[in-house]
Design a protein around this motif. Structure first.
Motif, PDB file in Angstrom:
ATOM      1  N   LEU A  14      -7.160  -0.719   4.182  1.00 36.19           N
ATOM      2  CA  LEU A  14      -7.681   0.187   4.382  1.00 36.19           C
ATOM      3  C   LEU A  14      -8.536   1.071   5.915  1.00 36.19           C
ATOM      4  O   LEU A  14      -8.779   0.182   6.263  1.00 36.19           O
ATOM      5  CB  LEU A  14      -9.178   0.726   2.850  1.00 36.19           C
ATOM      6  N   PRO A  15      -8.352   1.298   6.430  1.00 32.84           N
ATOM      7  CA  PRO A  15      -8.126   2.218   7.524  1.00 32.84           C
ATOM      8  C   PRO A  15      -9.510   2.715   7.586  1.00 32.84           C
ATOM      9  O   PRO A  15      -9.836   2.751   6.260  1.00 32.84           O
ATOM     10  CB  PRO A  15      -7.296   3.415   8.189  1.00 32.84           C
TER      11      PRO A  15
ATOM     12  N   ALA B  18       2.140  10.619   6.679  1.00 34.09           N
ATOM     13  CA  ALA B  18       1.923   9.060   5.401  1.00 34.09           C
ATOM     14  C   ALA B  18       2.127   8.224   7.275  1.00 34.09           C
ATOM     15  O   ALA B  18       1.892   6.651   6.539  1.00 34.09           O
ATOM     16  CB  ALA B  18       2.705   9.106   4.971  1.00 34.09           C
ATOM     17  N   GLU B  19       2.981   8.687   8.121  1.00 32.73           N
ATOM     18  CA  GLU B  19       3.030   6.944   8.430  1.00 32.73           C
ATOM     19  C   GLU B  19       2.084   7.212   9.277  1.00 32.73           C
ATOM     20  O   GLU B  19       1.793   5.808  10.165  1.00 32.73           O
ATOM     21  CB  GLU B  19       4.116   8.501   9.929  1.00 32.73           C
ATOM     22  N   PHE B  20       0.889   7.741   9.794  1.00 37.39           N
ATOM     23  CA  PHE B  20       0.084   7.745  10.620  1.00 37.39           C
ATOM     24  C   PHE B  20      -1.077   6.825   9.659  1.00 37.39           C
ATOM     25  O   PHE B  20      -1.684   5.774   9.965  1.00 37.39           O
ATOM     26  CB  PHE B  20      -1.070   8.623  10.555  1.00 37.39           C
TER      27      PHE B  20
ATOM     28  N   ILE C 129       0.750  -1.301  -0.040  1.00 37.83           N
ATOM     29  CA  ILE C 129       0.044   0.279  -0.036  1.00 37.83           C
ATOM     30  C   ILE C 129       0.814   1.039   0.000  1.00 37.83           C
ATOM     31  O   ILE C 129       1.722   1.246   1.603  1.00 37.83           O
ATOM     32  CB  ILE C 129      -1.388   0.152   1.190  1.00 37.83           C
ATOM     33  N   THR C 130       0.195   2.232  -0.862  1.00 39.32           N
ATOM     34  CA  THR C 130       1.370   3.714  -0.317  1.00 39.32           C
ATOM     35  C   THR C 130       0.160   4.721  -0.036  1.00 39.32           C
ATOM     36  O   THR C 130      -1.143   4.890  -0.910  1.00 39.32           O
ATOM     37  CB  THR C 130       1.289   4.575  -2.254  1.00 39.32           C
ATOM     38  N   PRO C 131       0.992   5.424   0.966  1.00 45.29           N
ATOM     39  CA  PRO C 131       0.143   6.212   1.264  1.00 45.29           C
ATOM     40  C   PRO C 131      -0.339   7.305   0.487  1.00 45.29           C
ATOM     41  O   PRO C 131       0.332   7.626  -0.558  1.00 45.29           O
ATOM     42  CB  PRO C 131       0.767   7.061   2.435  1.00 45.29           C
ATOM     43  N   PRO C 132      -1.469   8.503   0.736  1.00 43.67           N
ATOM     44  CA  PRO C 132      -2.283   9.040   0.138  1.00 43.67           C
ATOM     45  C   PRO C 132      -1.111  10.456   0.303  1.00 43.67           C
ATOM     46  O   PRO C 132      -0.215  10.397   1.143  1.00 43.67           O
ATOM     47  CB  PRO C 132      -3.676   9.698   0.242  1.00 43.67           C
ATOM     48  N   GLU C 133      -0.753  11.380  -0.299  1.00 44.55           N
ATOM     49  CA  GLU C 133       0.465  12.395  -0.658  1.00 44.55           C
ATOM     50  C   GLU C 133      -0.694  13.873  -0.720  1.00 44.55           C
ATOM     51  O   GLU C 133      -0.390  14.468  -1.545  1.00 44.55           O
ATOM     52  CB  GLU C 133       1.139  12.046  -2.350  1.00 44.55           C
TER      53      GLU C 133
ATOM     54  N   GLY D 278      -8.432   1.207  -5.496  1.00 49.89           N
ATOM     55  CA  GLY D 278      -7.914   2.325  -5.971  1.00 49.89           C
ATOM     56  C   GLY D 278      -8.934   3.613  -5.481  1.00 49.89           C
ATOM     57  O   GLY D 278      -9.108   4.993  -4.865  1.00 49.89           O
ATOM     58  N   THR D 279      -9.156   2.965  -3.377  1.00 50.10           N
ATOM     59  CA  THR D 279      -8.922   4.349  -2.744  1.00 50.10           C
ATOM     60  C   THR D 279      -7.651   4.100  -1.514  1.00 50.10           C
ATOM     61  O   THR D 279      -7.385   3.384  -1.701  1.00 50.10           O
ATOM     62  CB  THR D 279     -10.690   3.892  -2.009  1.00 50.10           C
ATOM     63  N   HIS D 280      -8.828   4.943  -0.395  1.00 49.92           N
ATOM     64  CA  HIS D 280      -7.383   5.362   1.013  1.00 49.92           C
ATOM     65  C   HIS D 280      -8.065   4.637   2.403  1.00 49.92           C
ATOM     66  O   HIS D 280      -7.309   4.095   2.822  1.00 49.92           O
ATOM     67  CB  HIS D 280      -7.274   6.619   0.549  1.00 49.92           C
ATOM     68  N   PHE D 281      -9.208   4.673   2.395  1.00 51.42           N
ATOM     69  CA  PHE D 281      -9.770   4.559   3.459  1.00 51.42           C
ATOM     70  C   PHE D 281     -11.532   4.020   3.550  1.00 51.42           C
ATOM     71  O   PHE D 281     -12.152   4.822   2.069  1.00 51.42           O
ATOM     72  CB  PHE D 281      -9.604   5.998   4.587  1.00 51.42           C
TER      73      PHE D 281
END
Length: 384
Positions: A316-317, A353-355, A200-204, A290-293
């Motif tokens: 996904l959190p 990103a860490e969170f 997983i790549t965190p959102p930017e 394709g989503t982040h959470f």
């Protein structure tokens, strides 16, 4: 062990939106792997051909599923399959199953799985009927039918500690002694919807959230819609909302038109995209990837959510209201009481990103014990 698994499918044309069918599609093969001989009695078969299939007719409404068990068909089915255990996935049908076993002359245990609770409890212990089961005041009758089903079962399975607490309390208030019949057996995660958090790549600085729940009024969709407007306006967030139903039958719309109304309102909200998996689990996986959470439903009586587990198994959190099973299961840093708190959490997921990665790993880990094999072992132990 010969298991007859009675499965009510609420919408055969939209199986991807039916968590009970997804549960059976994952569990029945795992039970077979564990040595059980499983027959699924359902309007549609599960995907594994090793699982026997007995076709049944899908009830036309949610009330027929509870009050019209079809005794003649039950007796015929039981005489034909001669099970050692009958699984009632519609708890209200358990008394009729008990009567059908007597009529058929078959001595089998009845295991009831509480996929859905037609009630919930407030923080102060007040029992509230689920409005989805209370059309024209039917909620009290559904509750009593549910209690009668609990009394008729030899084993009762629930998804979570929250569900166990609520079921025990409701049984006590209706004069049903559960004794040692109650077991907590969560649903299995979908093996097609599992992703290693290492990938997983965190959102930017900007994130996409997904709301993948039914848009019924009683799921708190109006509350979600209000939050959706805040998120897209005040946080670096865009939202994808799943249209799980597509075109519903006129009968279902007449009984509850709220999904269509909420979908129309959300579709006209800037920053919100409506998406459909078209019943394809691979397409669904790609939408999640394709989503982040994820965002949990706002349903007060939520004893479990397979859609929440889908997101978490994909790393996904999930953020959610501090209520019911959600407060039991979701990490406390992702729970909120107000829209303002939800916006702050979403913004942190988008920009820290860490969170984000810590919670992606925690989300995935929360589903580690939900593999079909592990759940099947717990299931068989509970129904013996």
């Amino acid at each position: 062990m010969r298991v007859l698994y009675l499965l009510n499918v609420s919408n055969s044309s939209q199986l991807s939106a039916d968590s009970g069918f997804t549960f059976a599609d994952m569990l029945a093969p795992a039970l077979t792997d564990a040595g059980a001989e499983v027959t699924v009695a359902s309007p549609v078969p599960v995907g594994d051909t090793r699982v026997h299939f007995a076709p049944t007719t899908s009830p036309s409404t949610k009330y027929r599923a509870r009050f019209d068990p079809g005794m003649d068909a039950l007796v015929t089915l039981i005489r034909d399959r001669r099970p050692e255990v009958v699984v009632a996935n519609q708890i209200e049908a358990a008394p009729a199953i008990r009567a059908a076993l007597l009529e058929a002359g078959v001595d089998a245990l009845i295991a009831g799985y509480c996929h859905y609770l037609p009630f919930s409890f407030t923080d102060t212990g007040v029992l509230e009927l689920d409005p989805a089961m209370n059309d024209r005041g039917l909620g009290r009758s559904v509750l009593l039918a549910f209690a009668a089903g609990l009394a008729a079962c030899d084993s009762i399975l629930v998804h979570s500690s929250t569900a166990a607490s609520w079921t025990t309390a409701a049984a006590a208030r209706t004069g049903v002694d559960l004794g040692d019949k109650l077991h907590i057996v969560p649903a299995p995660r979908d093996v097609r919807l599992v992703r290693d958090p290492a990938d997983i790549t965190p959102p930017e600085g900007r994130a996409t959230g997904i709301y993948n729940h039914r848009l019924y009024r009683h799921y708190g969709t109006a509350r979600f819609t209000r939050l959706a407007r805040r998120l897209v306006a005040d946080a670096p967030v865009r939202l994808t909302v799943m249209d799980l139903f597509g075109t519903r039958s006129p009968e279902r719309i007449r009984l509850d038109p709220s999904p269509e109304r909420h979908l129309e309102e959300l579709a006209t909200t800037d920053g919100v995209t409506i998406a459909s998996d078209r019943g394809d689990r691979i397409r669904y996986r790609n939408l999640l990837a394709g989503t982040h959470f994820g965002i949990a439903p706002f349903r007060p009586g939520c004893p479990w959510s397979m859609s929440v587990i889908d997101c978490q198994a994909m790393g996904l959190p999930v953020i959610g209201p501090r209520t019911g099973w959600l407060a039991e299961h979701i990490d406390h840093e992702l729970l909120f009481d107000t829209d303002e708190q939800a916006v702050q959490i979403a913004e942190r997921l988008a920009t820290d990103a860490e969170f984000y990665l810590v919670h992606a790993k925690r989300a995935y880990a929360s589903t580690a014990d939900l593999t079909p094999a592990v759940v099947a072992a717990r299931y068989l132990e509970a129904i013996k």
